[in-house]
Motif scaffolding. Structure first.
Motif, PDB file in Angstrom:
ATOM      1  N   SER A  19     -17.046 -21.863  92.271  1.00  0.00           N
ATOM      2  CA  SER A  19     -17.731 -21.454  93.495  1.00  0.00           C
ATOM      3  C   SER A  19     -17.293 -22.387  94.617  1.00  0.00           C
ATOM      4  O   SER A  19     -17.012 -23.566  94.387  1.00  0.00           O
ATOM      5  CB  SER A  19     -19.250 -21.506  93.315  1.00  0.00           C
ATOM      6  OG  SER A  19     -19.683 -22.839  93.128  1.00  0.00           O
ATOM      7  N   VAL A  20     -17.239 -21.860  95.840  1.00  0.00           N
ATOM      8  CA  VAL A  20     -16.680 -22.624  96.957  1.00  0.00           C
ATOM      9  C   VAL A  20     -17.644 -22.640  98.140  1.00  0.00           C
ATOM     10  O   VAL A  20     -18.204 -21.608  98.519  1.00  0.00           O
ATOM     11  CB  VAL A  20     -15.330 -22.032  97.414  1.00  0.00           C
ATOM     12  CG1 VAL A  20     -14.778 -22.831  98.604  1.00  0.00           C
ATOM     13  CG2 VAL A  20     -14.322 -22.031  96.274  1.00  0.00           C
ATOM     14  N   THR A  21     -17.823 -23.829  98.691  1.00  0.00           N
ATOM     15  CA  THR A  21     -18.546 -23.996  99.945  1.00  0.00           C
ATOM     16  C   THR A  21     -17.622 -24.725 100.915  1.00  0.00           C
ATOM     17  O   THR A  21     -16.954 -25.679 100.536  1.00  0.00           O
ATOM     18  CB  THR A  21     -19.836 -24.823  99.755  1.00  0.00           C
ATOM     19  OG1 THR A  21     -20.697 -24.150  98.832  1.00  0.00           O
ATOM     20  CG2 THR A  21     -20.570 -25.006 101.080  1.00  0.00           C
ATOM     21  N   ILE A  22     -17.573 -24.254 102.162  1.00  0.00           N
ATOM     22  CA  ILE A  22     -16.772 -24.918 103.192  1.00  0.00           C
ATOM     23  C   ILE A  22     -17.724 -25.506 104.232  1.00  0.00           C
ATOM     24  O   ILE A  22     -18.594 -24.800 104.749  1.00  0.00           O
ATOM     25  CB  ILE A  22     -15.796 -23.950 103.875  1.00  0.00           C
ATOM     26  CG1 ILE A  22     -14.900 -23.254 102.843  1.00  0.00           C
ATOM     27  CG2 ILE A  22     -14.924 -24.690 104.894  1.00  0.00           C
ATOM     28  CD1 ILE A  22     -13.995 -22.185 103.431  1.00  0.00           C
TER      29      ILE A  22
ATOM     30  N   ILE B  92     -15.224 -27.880 100.329  1.00  0.00           N
ATOM     31  CA  ILE B  92     -14.040 -28.149 101.153  1.00  0.00           C
ATOM     32  C   ILE B  92     -14.512 -28.573 102.541  1.00  0.00           C
ATOM     33  O   ILE B  92     -15.274 -27.848 103.190  1.00  0.00           O
ATOM     34  CB  ILE B  92     -13.133 -26.911 101.268  1.00  0.00           C
ATOM     35  CG1 ILE B  92     -12.676 -26.449  99.890  1.00  0.00           C
ATOM     36  CG2 ILE B  92     -11.918 -27.217 102.146  1.00  0.00           C
ATOM     37  CD1 ILE B  92     -11.856 -25.153  99.918  1.00  0.00           C
TER      38      ILE B  92
ATOM     39  N   PHE C 268      -9.327 -17.613 103.910  1.00  0.00           N
ATOM     40  CA  PHE C 268      -9.758 -17.465 102.521  1.00  0.00           C
ATOM     41  C   PHE C 268      -9.763 -16.015 102.049  1.00  0.00           C
ATOM     42  O   PHE C 268      -9.841 -15.747 100.845  1.00  0.00           O
ATOM     43  CB  PHE C 268     -11.157 -18.058 102.356  1.00  0.00           C
ATOM     44  CG  PHE C 268     -11.214 -19.240 101.436  1.00  0.00           C
ATOM     45  CD1 PHE C 268     -11.713 -19.138 100.160  1.00  0.00           C
ATOM     46  CD2 PHE C 268     -10.741 -20.477 101.858  1.00  0.00           C
ATOM     47  CE1 PHE C 268     -11.761 -20.238  99.306  1.00  0.00           C
ATOM     48  CE2 PHE C 268     -10.794 -21.583 101.026  1.00  0.00           C
ATOM     49  CZ  PHE C 268     -11.288 -21.457  99.737  1.00  0.00           C
TER      50      PHE C 268
ATOM     51  N   GLY D 176      -7.398 -26.071  97.885  1.00  0.00           N
ATOM     52  CA  GLY D 176      -8.714 -25.798  97.329  1.00  0.00           C
ATOM     53  C   GLY D 176      -8.847 -24.365  96.865  1.00  0.00           C
ATOM     54  O   GLY D 176      -9.402 -24.091  95.789  1.00  0.00           O
ATOM     55  N   ALA D 177      -8.329 -23.432  97.657  1.00  0.00           N
ATOM     56  CA  ALA D 177      -8.411 -22.018  97.304  1.00  0.00           C
ATOM     57  C   ALA D 177      -7.639 -21.719  96.025  1.00  0.00           C
ATOM     58  O   ALA D 177      -8.112 -20.982  95.152  1.00  0.00           O
ATOM     59  CB  ALA D 177      -7.878 -21.164  98.451  1.00  0.00           C
TER      60      ALA D 177
ATOM     61  N   LYS E 116     -18.362 -26.509  90.956  1.00  0.00           N
ATOM     62  CA  LYS E 116     -18.654 -26.223  92.358  1.00  0.00           C
ATOM     63  C   LYS E 116     -17.778 -27.081  93.258  1.00  0.00           C
ATOM     64  O   LYS E 116     -17.769 -28.298  93.149  1.00  0.00           O
ATOM     65  CB  LYS E 116     -20.135 -26.494  92.662  1.00  0.00           C
ATOM     66  CG  LYS E 116     -21.108 -25.616  91.889  1.00  0.00           C
ATOM     67  CD  LYS E 116     -22.549 -25.927  92.275  1.00  0.00           C
ATOM     68  CE  LYS E 116     -22.830 -25.547  93.705  1.00  0.00           C
ATOM     69  NZ  LYS E 116     -24.263 -25.756  94.060  1.00  0.00           N
ATOM     70  N   MET E 117     -17.059 -26.419  94.145  1.00  0.00           N
ATOM     71  CA  MET E 117     -16.135 -27.106  95.054  1.00  0.00           C
ATOM     72  C   MET E 117     -16.672 -27.089  96.480  1.00  0.00           C
ATOM     73  O   MET E 117     -17.175 -26.070  96.959  1.00  0.00           O
ATOM     74  CB  MET E 117     -14.762 -26.422  95.025  1.00  0.00           C
ATOM     75  CG  MET E 117     -13.761 -26.963  96.046  1.00  0.00           C
ATOM     76  SD  MET E 117     -12.248 -25.977  96.121  1.00  0.00           S
ATOM     77  CE  MET E 117     -11.500 -26.346  94.540  1.00  0.00           C
TER      78      MET E 117
ATOM     79  N   ALA F 244      -9.597 -23.274  93.097  1.00  0.00           N
ATOM     80  CA  ALA F 244     -10.845 -22.543  92.868  1.00  0.00           C
ATOM     81  C   ALA F 244     -10.588 -21.198  92.207  1.00  0.00           C
ATOM     82  O   ALA F 244     -11.330 -20.787  91.295  1.00  0.00           O
ATOM     83  CB  ALA F 244     -11.569 -22.343  94.198  1.00  0.00           C
TER      84      ALA F 244
ATOM     85  N   VAL G 183     -17.396 -17.198  99.417  1.00  0.00           N
ATOM     86  CA  VAL G 183     -17.461 -18.510 100.063  1.00  0.00           C
ATOM     87  C   VAL G 183     -18.755 -18.652 100.858  1.00  0.00           C
ATOM     88  O   VAL G 183     -19.145 -17.761 101.608  1.00  0.00           O
ATOM     89  CB  VAL G 183     -16.256 -18.716 101.013  1.00  0.00           C
ATOM     90  CG1 VAL G 183     -16.344 -20.077 101.687  1.00  0.00           C
ATOM     91  CG2 VAL G 183     -14.951 -18.583 100.258  1.00  0.00           C
TER      92      VAL G 183
END
Length: 282
Positions: free
Chosen positions: A189-192, A164, A213, A179-180, A161-162, A183, A220
């Motif tokens: 999985s990405v959370t900003i 940003i 993104f 980051g993209a 889990k990332m 990932a 996201v």
């Protein structure tokens, strides 16, 4: 694209953890790893060694004592690099080694010029001096190099889990892109998160991030937070025990250099207090 990863090592467990993280990235991007050991000139030529050598000069000539210290340091470097090489061989990662002499932080920055990423432990061989080392080597490297720097904790944990941290600055744009790419390659999985003085401002900034993104075709989640303590807001999300983030990605600096000088750097505070690896981009 990441093709060459630099891993500075001092032989500590923390630098070996940085190696594990470098290997996990190298496997995905088919990258090489270069181990670096720096013979610290402050130890070789500093006043402490001179004073010790002089004080025992009646028993051991200073020149002989100095050469003994140099030989010990070279042996330490070989051992440290052998440990990194062994880990790389186990995972089938191409490895090269480099030994330099000089100020540790300066030599890391010089060596990083020919690399795409630097992976280094938050704490070195003197882990009990955490604040001292963060105030010198790690912070200097982050401020001086233009390469992304991955700062790793003491224990390895695979990326899943990332998070940003995004504020709309040019540095955070680079963090968003890096980051993209990571990932997408590692299927994370990405959370900003955006922390601005007012939540409405944060929401507007996040809309820009979501647009950027779209080309990566990643799902996201976004989090907007209002408040003047930007570092605290980022840390509140990143270190939340229910979210279990494995990697924080952010720009090395934000919009306001003046605010950082007066209130202290957001980057430095997050570096010190985050529980997971942090990838800093400039």
């Amino acid at each position: 694209m990441i093709k060459q990863i630099l891993v500075p090592t001092d032989g500590s467990e923390n630098s070996l953890t940085a190696t594990d993280y470098a290997i996990s990235i190298a496997k995905v991007f088919n990258a090489n790893i270069r181990g670096l050991f720096v013979k610290d000139s402050k130890i070789l030529t500093g006043p402490l060694i001179h004073d010790i050598g002089t004080s025992i000069g009646g028993m051991v000539p200073y020149g002989t004592f100095h050469q003994t210290i140099r030989t010990m340091m070279e042996s330490q470097g070989d051992t440290a690099l052998n440990q990194v090489e062994e880990k790389c061989k186990e995972k089938g990662i191409a490895f090269g080694r480099e030994i330099r002499e000089g100020l540790v932080s300066t030599e890391i920055v010089k060596s990083a010029e020919n690399c795409d990423l630097v992976s280094m432990g938050k704490m070195g061989i003197h882990a009990e001096w955490r604040d001292v080392f963060l105030g010198t080597t790690v912070e200097y490297v982050v401020r001086q190099t233009h390469k992304p720097v991955l700062i790793t904790p003491s224990q390895f944990k695979p990326f899943k889990k990332m998070l940003i941290a995004y504020d709309g600055s040019s540095f955070s744009d680079k963090a968003l892109q890096s980051g993209a790419e990571i990932a997408k390659a590692m299927n994370l999985s990405v959370t900003i998160v955006c922390v601005a003085d007012k939540e409405g401002e944060a929401m507007n900034i996040l809309s820009k991030a979501k647009t950027s993104f779209e080309g990566y075709k990643l799902t996201v989640e976004t989090i907007s937070k209002g408040g003047y303590d930007h570092a605290g807001g980022i840390l509140n999300v990143c270190n939340h025990e229910d979210r279990n983030f494995d990697l924080l990605v952010m720009g090395a600096y934000g919009h306001s250099r003046i605010q950082e000088m007066i209130l202290g750097s957001t980057t430095v505070r997050v570096m010190r207090e985050t529980n997971c690896p942090i990838l800093l981009c400039r």
